[in-house]
Design an enzyme around this catalytic site. Structure first.
Site, PDB file in Angstrom:
ATOM      1  N   ASN A 196      -4.594  -2.730  -2.648  1.00  0.00           N
ATOM      2  CA  ASN A 196      -4.664  -3.874  -1.751  1.00  0.00           C
ATOM      3  C   ASN A 196      -3.384  -4.698  -1.863  1.00  0.00           C
ATOM      4  OD1 ASN A 196      -5.567  -5.425   0.303  1.00  0.00           O
ATOM      5  ND2 ASN A 196      -7.006  -6.630  -0.887  1.00  0.00           N
TER       6      ASN A 196
ATOM      7  N   THR B 184      -4.187   2.587  -1.797  1.00  0.00           N
ATOM      8  CA  THR B 184      -3.804   1.192  -2.024  1.00  0.00           C
ATOM      9  C   THR B 184      -4.503   0.579  -3.221  1.00  0.00           C
ATOM     10  OG1 THR B 184      -3.550  -0.949  -0.904  1.00  0.00           O
ATOM     11  CG2 THR B 184      -5.610   0.210  -0.523  1.00  0.00           C
TER      12      THR B 184
ATOM     13  N   THR C 232       0.918  -1.130   0.000  1.00  0.00           N
ATOM     14  CA  THR C 232       0.000   0.000   0.000  1.00  0.00           C
ATOM     15  C   THR C 232       0.947   1.165   0.000  1.00  0.00           C
ATOM     16  OG1 THR C 232      -1.834  -1.072   1.119  1.00  0.00           O
ATOM     17  CG2 THR C 232      -1.559   1.233   1.622  1.00  0.00           C
TER      18      THR C 232
ATOM     19  N   GLY D 212       0.674  -2.093   5.179  1.00  0.00           N
ATOM     20  CA  GLY D 212       0.909  -3.229   6.073  1.00  0.00           C
ATOM     21  C   GLY D 212      -0.316  -4.061   6.385  1.00  0.00           C
ATOM     22  N   GLY D 213      -1.422  -3.859   5.652  1.00  0.00           N
ATOM     23  CA  GLY D 213      -2.613  -4.660   5.919  1.00  0.00           C
ATOM     24  C   GLY D 213      -3.072  -4.470   7.356  1.00  0.00           C
TER      25      GLY D 213
ATOM     26  N   SER E 253      -8.042  -1.245   6.983  1.00  0.00           N
ATOM     27  CA  SER E 253      -7.187  -1.017   8.156  1.00  0.00           C
ATOM     28  C   SER E 253      -6.324   0.233   7.997  1.00  0.00           C
ATOM     29  CB  SER E 253      -6.250  -2.214   8.372  1.00  0.00           C
ATOM     30  OG  SER E 253      -6.996  -3.377   8.596  1.00  0.00           O
TER      31      SER E 253
HETATM   32  O1  DON Z   1      -7.533  -1.320   3.230  1.00  0.00           O
HETATM   33  C1  DON Z   1      -6.860  -2.189   3.760  1.00  0.00           C
HETATM   34  O2  DON Z   1      -6.844  -2.395   4.947  1.00  0.00           O
HETATM   35  C2  DON Z   1      -5.950  -3.046   2.912  1.00  0.00           C
HETATM   36  N1  DON Z   1      -6.495  -3.158   1.596  1.00  0.00           N
HETATM   37  C3  DON Z   1      -4.600  -2.434   2.928  1.00  0.00           C
HETATM   38  C4  DON Z   1      -3.614  -3.235   2.151  1.00  0.00           C
HETATM   39  C5  DON Z   1      -2.243  -3.059   2.594  1.00  0.00           C
HETATM   40  O3  DON Z   1      -1.936  -2.304   3.461  1.00  0.00           O
HETATM   41  C6  DON Z   1      -1.238  -3.879   1.923  1.00  0.00           C
HETATM   42  N2  DON Z   1       0.080  -3.434   2.271  1.00  0.00           N
HETATM   43  N3  DON Z   1       0.997  -3.610   2.762  1.00  0.00           N
END
Ligand code: DON
Length: 577
Positions: free
Chosen positions: A404, A402, A384, A476-477, A456
């Site tokens: 995703n 992002t 992201t 970072g999800g 997130s």
């Molecule tokens: O919106 C979210 O929470 C996820 N789609 C974010 C994805 C993400 O941070 C991937 N990266 N490292």
């Protein structure tokens, strides 16, 4: 032009493979990268040196933080194709120099033809991979609408087009890719071949190397249409038609009406406090602000500052606060425009005190899965992008966007040159079915037409004694939220310098799976042993998040820090005199 065998429906057959680990043999990139910078009149920290430079150039030519943010975001769409985007979405949290705050939601939304069980088979089981890759995994992109909203309300430049011009030039003339991008392009080539029916510049090259020039003519043309027509240059006309044509090459459902109707939404940021700091963060459809403020509230109750940094008992308290916040996330959070999210109750201090009151230092809690099972977590390689900016006037902007996963759905819109997101996977495909980050959800985050999927992403701004103190955020999800938490605790409770606070080893717990993730080689082995002895299952991860932060030092100097976990993170400041 080369054509590949149409692979419509192949996603149905694919297993839900985890994101791939990326082999990175670090060789010098063609760029000078600074992880830290100090300056008096402006600061930009982004995920790529060229994008940071674009932001700095805009500030130098008199633009404000919002102008610089828009230009940086469009530049990231060119130089950081794995995450920088016009085919995705995101959030802005901002604090103007008069102290007023705002949040902008330009999150993707489900297409009008989306429905609750769209990723389930006739037996009600999740079809592996369908929400994660390929045409059906994309939400309606929000980034271009978001950038225009920011410009329209907060920008100072005479025209929106001028802010896209640097990105257009880089796309048209090309730029040298970094080692990190070359690694990922090589790693994901097989996926590009699988999910694209037509060839493109990312596939045609046999092997990418650091320093190779990437020219993106189709993307340049897409940017030009936005320059010429504003958001209509993306959501209507040729670009919209190219997106819909791409959908038609496989199982995509996004329509011209979906695109034309997309609207970014201004929101009131979610606010909380921690030991005299005011936390200003992203509300629904992000879970980030709520979960962050919940965790800080519980930790304030536990008086963490009486412990040392990386003290096993401090980690123990953090893990239990994380467990509770992520349990609430799974049960109550979703798009508040579609579901009654009980924000006030979740942030109520008495509620939080009560939730953490059964915690006893030295004991590991347990997650009661209540029917959620078999949850794995694959947090090795996602992307992201976050950018933090403060300008000379003291306006602060914190923006996370992002696709995703790396390169989103892996589908490049033929003729338009950009990747579409795979954000639909952030919905709960069915109660108890984990998304790509191993997170489960409930009714609150069930799929509905035009609903936004729970996120997130946690772009955050902090005030100290009423004044601007910090701007931060990260990819970072699910680990976004816990990483922001740890940087705040490191600077506040453990009095760490911002750079140390960002680079220091992190942990992550998200209720389910009931395990503590920790970063390889970044935590003391005695600490890990102590946590195991308390009863925690410890799971090693290569890295958790890549924070980009700016702190306003007591003398007013802006201190920018990028994360060593992303070789391309670059902080740069500006002194006008
Ligand atoms: O919106 C979210 O929470 C996820 N789609 C974010 C994805 C993400 O941070 C991937 N990266 N490292």
């Amino acid at each position: 032009m080369k054509y590949y065998i149409p692979l419509a429906c192949i996603a149905l057959l694919l297993s839900c493979a985890p994101e791939k680990p990326v082999t990175s043999i670090e060789t010098p990139t063609p760029y000078t990268i600074n992880k830290t910078a100090k300056a008096s009149d402006g600061m930009v920290v982004s995920a790529h040196p060229l994008a940071t430079q674009v932001g700095i150039d805009i500030l130098a030519s008199g633009g404000n933080a919002y102008d610089a943010m828009i230009a940086t975001q469009f530049a990231l769409a060119v130089v950081y194709p794995r995450a920088g985007n016009i085919g995705g979405g995101g959030f802005l949290v901002t604090r103007l120099n008069d102290g007023s705050t705002m949040a902008l939601d330009f999150r993707e939304k489900a297409p009008k033809l989306a429905y609750r069980d769209m990723y389930l088979d006739s037996l009600g089981e999740v079809i592996p991979g369908l929400s994660r890759n390929g045409h059906l995994s994309s939400g309606v992109p929000g980034t271009v609408a978001g950038m225009y909203e920011i410009y329209d309300r907060l920008g100072s430049f005479d025209s929106f087009a001028e802010l896209i011009e640097p990105a257009y030039q880089i796309a048209q003339n090309g730029f040298q890719i970094s080692q990190a991008e070359a690694d990922r392009l090589n790693t994901y080539k097989a996926d590009f071949l699988t999910y694209n029916t037509r060839s493109n510049q990312f596939i045609e090259k046999e092997q990418w190397h650091a320093g190779d020039t990437l020219i993106q003519e189709d993307l340049a043309e897409s940017l030009k249409r936005i320059m010429d027509q504003g958001p209509a240059g993306f959501y209507e006309g040729k670009t919209a038609e190219l997106i819909v044509a791409e959908m038609g090459r496989s199982n995509g459902i996004m329509s011209l009406e979906d695109l034309k109707d997309y609207q970014a939404k201004w929101k009131i940021p979610v606010k909380g406090s921690y030991k005299g700091l005011n936390i200003i963060s992203m509300p629904s459809p992000s879970s980030g602000g709520i979960a962050l403020i919940q965790m800080l509230g519980m930790l304030e109750y536990l008086k963490l500052d009486e412990l040392e940094h990386h003290d096993p008992l401090a980690m123990n308290a953090m893990i239990e606060a994380m467990r509770i916040a992520f349990e609430d996330r799974a049960n109550y959070l979703g798009d508040a425009d579609f579901y009654p999210v009980p924000v006030d109750r979740l942030l109520n201090r008495a509620y939080l005190d009560n939730r953490i009151s059964s915690f006893s230092f030295g004991d590991a809690g347990q997650s009661d899965p209540k029917g959620h099972s078999g949850i794995r977590i694959e947090m090795e390689s996602f992307e992201t992008t976050h950018t933090s900016i403060i300008d000379q006037e003291g306006h602060a902007a914190s923006l996370t966007t992002t696709l995703n996963s790396n390169y989103g759905s892996k589908v490049l819109v033929d003729g338009a040159g950009f990747f579409l997101n795979n954000e639909m996977d952030d919905f709960s495909a069915k109660p108890g079915a984990p998304n790509i980050y191993g997170m489960v959800g409930s009714e609150a985050n069930a799929i509905e037409a035009e609903k936004r999927m729970l996120s997130s992403m946690t772009p955050t701004i902090i005030e100290k004694e009423g004044e601007l103190y910090m701007v931060l955020g990260t990819p970072g999800g699910s680990a976004i939220i816990t990483s922001i938490l740890q940087v705040i605790l490191n600077t506040t409770d453990f009095n760490m310098d911002l750079n140390d606070a960002v680079q220091s080893g992190r942990i992550h717990h998200q209720w389910l799976p009931d395990a503590v993730m920790y970063e390889t080689g970044k935590l003391d082995t005695t600490l890990l042993k102590n946590l195991e002895e308390m009863g925690y299952e410890m799971v090693e991860k290569t890295s958790l998040a890549k924070v980009k932060a700016i702190q306003v030092l007591p003398d007013g100097v802006y201190y920018g820090v990028g994360d060593e976990r992303n070789p391309d993170d670059h902080a740069q400041g500006i002194n006008m005199n």
